[in-house]
Each structure stands twice: as structure tokens, then as C-alpha cells.
Enzyme design. Structure first.
Site, PDB file in Angstrom:
ATOM      1  N   GLY A 258     -40.251-112.848  25.764  1.00 55.49           N
ATOM      2  CA  GLY A 258     -41.661-113.177  25.841  1.00 55.49           C
ATOM      3  C   GLY A 258     -42.460-112.077  26.513  1.00 55.49           C
ATOM      4  O   GLY A 258     -41.977-110.982  26.763  1.00 55.49           O
ATOM      5  N   VAL A 259     -43.720-112.395  26.830  1.00 52.44           N
ATOM      6  CA  VAL A 259     -44.659-111.411  27.353  1.00 52.44           C
ATOM      7  C   VAL A 259     -44.815-111.600  28.853  1.00 52.44           C
ATOM      8  O   VAL A 259     -44.812-112.713  29.352  1.00 52.44           O
ATOM      9  CB  VAL A 259     -46.030-111.574  26.663  1.00 52.44           C
ATOM     10  N   GLY A 260     -44.976-110.489  29.591  1.00 45.90           N
ATOM     11  CA  GLY A 260     -45.337-110.578  30.994  1.00 45.90           C
ATOM     12  C   GLY A 260     -44.375-109.860  31.917  1.00 45.90           C
ATOM     13  O   GLY A 260     -43.400-109.234  31.489  1.00 45.90           O
ATOM     14  N   ASN A 261     -44.668-109.945  33.212  1.00 42.47           N
ATOM     15  CA  ASN A 261     -43.895-109.217  34.214  1.00 42.47           C
ATOM     16  C   ASN A 261     -42.465-109.713  34.325  1.00 42.47           C
ATOM     17  O   ASN A 261     -41.539-108.920  34.507  1.00 42.47           O
ATOM     18  CB  ASN A 261     -44.593-109.321  35.573  1.00 42.47           C
ATOM     19  N   GLU A 284     -41.032-111.024  18.717  1.00 42.78           N
ATOM     20  CA  GLU A 284     -42.408-111.036  18.231  1.00 42.78           C
ATOM     21  C   GLU A 284     -43.265-109.967  18.886  1.00 42.78           C
ATOM     22  O   GLU A 284     -44.299-109.563  18.350  1.00 42.78           O
ATOM     23  CB  GLU A 284     -43.029-112.414  18.461  1.00 42.78           C
ATOM     24  N   ASN A 374     -52.718-120.119  28.035  1.00 44.48           N
ATOM     25  CA  ASN A 374     -52.705-119.218  26.882  1.00 44.48           C
ATOM     26  C   ASN A 374     -52.341-119.908  25.578  1.00 44.48           C
ATOM     27  O   ASN A 374     -52.931-119.644  24.551  1.00 44.48           O
ATOM     28  CB  ASN A 374     -51.737-118.056  27.122  1.00 44.48           C
ATOM     29  N   GLY A 378     -45.134-117.994  20.351  1.00 45.57           N
ATOM     30  CA  GLY A 378     -43.934-118.070  19.527  1.00 45.57           C
ATOM     31  C   GLY A 378     -42.727-118.594  20.268  1.00 45.57           C
ATOM     32  O   GLY A 378     -41.616-118.617  19.714  1.00 45.57           O
TER      33      GLY A 378
END
Length: 498
Positions: A258-261, A284, A374, A378
Site C-alpha cells: 500500500g501507500v505511505g510511510n 497498484e 481516503n 485497492g
């Protein structure tokens, strides 16, 4: 044929109140940058003159400050899906000025082709190159462009001078047939190429070309701290243990992140581990960390829907595009997030949570159960279909005022049936093969912060009869304590009759 050159303002005049508008891009990358700003200016003018002006925005995932941000500030968005992450749009959604419906990213294109959301009036698509026959080379994010380009009555192209011609060949554009005529998607390893490097658009639909000259404007992630580094180390330790136990092949399996730190910390942890072999990604989003791992030789290939890179990393990639061209494929969301392909490849799904409850349910989207952050993005596509489904989060936030392990999740995006492993800075809870009480004991002991473990164990002991021993009147006591006092530790079980 030569297509008209339009100013952003001229392009915006082609869009009308109530239109369904499809945007290119995915998690900001490849999103429009100038036409949407002009459209926001038009909306403000219409509002000042007393006329309604809102459009329905359909994307691949989140866009950028020039699209969602500008349009939200102008209060120009009526309906919006799927996934968003700009603060201005978030405010509109939570105040009901914009009607956001959350959706798994793999589903939108097919639903649009079936007519679920009506006709698509116009598509705004960022491109690196426009050919006379209407074929275009896309930029750093594909999203749902193939479907929007096919369905839109008119198409506006944003030709971005920052995108190099050398990006040609990095895309794999493939549009599956819809049921009942769909066949298998013939991807058997992440590097398989099955489609075209370009998107073919009917030249008669292209209303014009608008010039732009900007990188995607994505900020680099903050420096990793002790908590995120520990989460990364715990994820790596778990995966190494699975390899040693023979539950992962020694050649490893493709990774989704996934996205992020937290996601970046996990990826850097994989890069530093000597026991984790070279690996591929079927994901993704590819972030800065993956590009660094490719330069190190640790990540040997990445299939993605988007290169979600900071401006500095985007510039570096473009400057060395020959090195990366055979290491990356950028696909539509229907492929990058395809349940069929994810299941076939045995993807290891690694996503982040806002909170997890003691029985293994995950909240990815809503703060205290009500305020949208948010969207599900996905994560569900990969969680429900991956070989392994891992969720990570810090055990506490705001210095301990909030426990991210709670008695009952205040909103549930991923149920216990889809969640294999929960990992925090405190440790790892492998939930496979456990009943609800066993899961709760393991999550509390291994993942909750020590300051919250006694409160969570007390809640579990309060539990009434049944396989999942919730005490419903007290199940959201952590959240109500936080709303009342600003600190989840101020739970008073006696208020609930215990």
C-alpha cells in the site's frame, strides 16, 4: 490528422454543469494538471453569477491538488469515486458538499462499461505523446483510461512536456471483454506483457490538445522513525519465518504494498534483509522505495498501475529511463488489481490500517467510525485474493491518546475472514486457524501497546456468551472515551454496568 490546440480555459468551456467527467491518473500520478484548474475557475465564476455548476468526477484513484483540490475548493464536485486523499475534498465529503461513494478500484471500469453510472460526457487524459491517428502514450499513471477513452463522447488531451518520449513501451494497455464473454487474463508472471504500449482513441472524439509542463507534485515521504522501522522489521521477520517453515517458496512470491510511510518502511526492510531473495512486485502503486530497491538489484521487476514518485525521484527515473524500461510495466487498474491475477500469482498483500479490533477486523477508511479519510482503494482487491494478507499499523498514535487496537473497529472495511496477519511495532499476530477468542488473545498480547493491554483484556473478560464475545454496550467504549476526554485510556467499564 492535426488536433486543435486549446487553452485550458477553452477546454473547460467544453464541460457543462452535471457532466460525468473521467480523469486519467492513479494516486495522483498521471492526473490532469491544467484543465481541471481552469474548470474550477469556471465553476467559481458560475457560482458568483448565481448559476449552479458541479460535475461528477470518476478517476482511477486519488488525483492531485490541481484536480480534486482545486475542484473541491470551488465546490464543483457533485459525485466522486473511487479513492481520494486531498484535504479540501475530504472536508467537502465529510460535510456532505460532495457525494463520495467508496469502491474497490478493480470494479469501476466494468461497472462504467455496463452503464451503472450513466454516460461519460468527457475524459481529460494526460499524455506523453499524441499520434496523428489518435493513439496516445500515457504518463506515469493509467487508472481507468482505456475505458474512459472508449466511452467518452469527447476527449481532451493534456500533453505534458515533462514526460519523456522514452516512456513509450512501459505501458501494457489491455481491455478485457465483459461477462459473459470474458476470457482469462493471460498474465502468469508479473513481467508478462499482453497488450499495447498505447491507448487508441477515435480521432473524431478528440476535442483538442492542451499543453502542460509539470511533474506530478507528489511530496516525498517523511523520514522513517523508530516505530515505522520496527514495523518494517517485524514484517520482514514474519516473512523470513514463513520461508524457513516452508510456507513461502525460497524463490519468494510477488509483493503488493500500500501507500505511505509504513509501507515504505516495510519495503526498505525487505531490501535490507539478507534472507529475503530478489523479488518481484505485482501491485497498484510503486513508490520511491521500490525505485531504490531496483537500483540496488533487490526488486527485479515491478508491475503497477502508477509510478507514485516524488518529483525528485520522477526526474531521476526519467533521466535514466533506459535502465528502468525493462523493469517496469504500467497497467490499467483492471489488470493491476484483478482478483483473478492476484490469486493466480499468489501475491503477498501488505496494507495499512487506521485501526484493527481484537477479533481481526480492519478499519482502513473512517476516523472514529464517521469521518472519511481516503477510501478503501485497492486494499480489498488484494486482501481478499492474496496468498497472504498482512495489515500493519502503529500500536498507538498521538502519544498514546489513541490505541489502534480496539475492542470493536468503529468502521469495518476488511472482515476477519480476509485478514491473515496483523503487525504493529509491538509484534506479530498470525491469526490463521484461530477462533475469535484465540485471535483476540494473540492480538492483545502481540500487537497492542502495553499501556492498553490490561484494558483490552478486561473487555475480553467482560464478554458475554457466544463465539465472538462482544459486550455490545461497551464495544465502542474506547472511541466514546476519546470523544469525551481526548484519551482512550480514560475508559471506565463501570459506566457500562461492570
Amino acid at each position: 490528422m492535426a488536433f486543435p490546440i486549446l487553452t485550458p480555459q477553452e477546454a473547460a468551456e467544453l464541460i457543462h454543469n452535471g457532466d460525468n467527467v473521467g480523469l486519467s491518473g492513479f494516486t495522483a500520478s498521471g492526473s490532469p494538471k491544467v484543465v481541471t484548474q481552469a474548470l474550477a475557475d469556471k465553476a467559481l465564476k458560475e457560482h458568483e453569477e448565481g448559476r449552479p455548476f458541479k460535475v461528477n468526477i470518476f478517476t482511477g484513484a486519488s488525483t492531485n491538488n490541481w484536480a480534486d483540490g482545486a475542484l473541491a475548493r470551488a465546490n464543483a464536485i457533485d459525485r466522486r469515486t473511487p479513492y481520494q486523499n486531498t484535504p479540501d475534498l475530504r472536508k467537502r465529503i465529510n460535510s456532505h458538499d460532495a457525494h463520495y461513494f467508496d469502491l474497490h478500484l478493480s470494479e469501476l471500469a466494468q461497472k462504467f462499461r455496463y452503464g451503472t453510472y450513466g454516460d461519460l460526457d468527457i475524459a481529460i487524459i494526460e499524455v506523453a505523446e499524441v499520434m496523428d491517428n489518435g493513439e496516445v502514450v500515457l504518463g506515469t499513471g493509467v487508472g481507468n483510461v482505456p475505458t474512459y477513452a472508449k466511452l467518452a463522447k469527447k476527449v481532451i488531451l493534456e500533453l505534458n512536456a515533462k514526460l519523456p518520449k522514452g516512456i513509450y513501451g512501459m505501458h501494457d494497455i489491455y481491455l478485457p471483454l465483459d461477462p459473459p464473454n470474458r476470457r482469462e487474463i493471460p498474465i502468469y508472471k508479473p513481467s508478462d506483457r499482453i497488450g499495447s504500449p498505447t491507448v487508441k482513441i477515435d480521432p473524431e472524439k478528440i476535442a483538442g490538445v492542451v499543453h502542460s509542463d509539470s511533474y506530478d507534485g507528489i511530496k516525498g515521504f517523511t523520514e522513517l522513525d523508530d516505530v515505522t522501522l520496527q514495523i518494517g522489521a517485524n514484517v520482514c521477520g514474519f516473512l523470513i519465518g514463513e520461508m524457513r517453515a516452508g510456507r513461502l517458496p525460497k524463490s519468494f512470491l510477488p509483493i503488493q504494498s500500500g501507500v505511505g510511510n509504513v509501507a515504505n518502511a516495510v519495503l526498505f526492510g525487505l531490501g535490507d534483509s539478507k534472507e529475503i531473495p530478489q523479488f518481484e512486485m505485482y501491485t497498484e502503486v510503486i513508490q520511491d522505495a521500490v525505485i531504490e530497491l531496483m537500483k540496488m538489484g533487490k526488486c527485479k521487476f515491478g508491475s503497477t498501475c502508477s509510478l507514485t514518485l516524488s518529483d525528485k525521484m520522477e526526474e531521476e527515473l526519467f533521466s535514466n529511463i533506459d535502465f528502468f524500461r525493462d523493469k517496469l510495466i504500467i497497467r490499467p487498474a483492471e489488470l493491476s488489481n484483478s482478483p483473478e491475477v492476484i490469486r493466480r500469482l499468489g501475491v503477498i498483500a501488505m496494507n495499512t490500517a487506521l485501526e484493527a479490533d481484537i477479533f481481526g477486523n480492519i478499519n482502513s477508511t473512517h476516523v472514529v467510525g464517521t469521518r472519511m479519510m481516503n477510501g478503501i482503494g485497492g486494499s480489498g482487491d488484494f486482501t481478499r485474493n492474496g496468498y497472504l494478507s498482512i495489515f500493519s499499523c502503529p500500536s498507538i498514535t498521538k502519544g498514546g491518546l489513541i490505541s489502534n487496537i480496539v475492542p470493536m473497529a468503529s468502521h469495518i472495511d476488511h472482515t476477519e475472514h480476509s485478514v491473515d496477519v496483523i503487525i504493529t511495532d509491538q509484534g506479530v499476530a498470525d491469526l490463521r486457524g484461530l477462533d475469535p477468542v484465540q485471535r483476540a488473545e494473540r492480538i492483545i498480547e502481540n500487537c497492542a501497546h502495553p499501556m492498553y493491554r490490561p484494558l483490552l483484556m478486561e473487555y475480553l473478560k467482560l464478554g458475554q456468551s457466544g463465539q465472538t464475545p462482544h459486550t455490545l454496550e461497551a464495544s465502542l467504549a474506547f472511541h466514546t472515551a476519546f470523544k469525551a476526554t481526548g484519551d482512550m485510556r480514560n475508559v471506565d467499564w463501570s459506566k457500562y454496568g461492570f
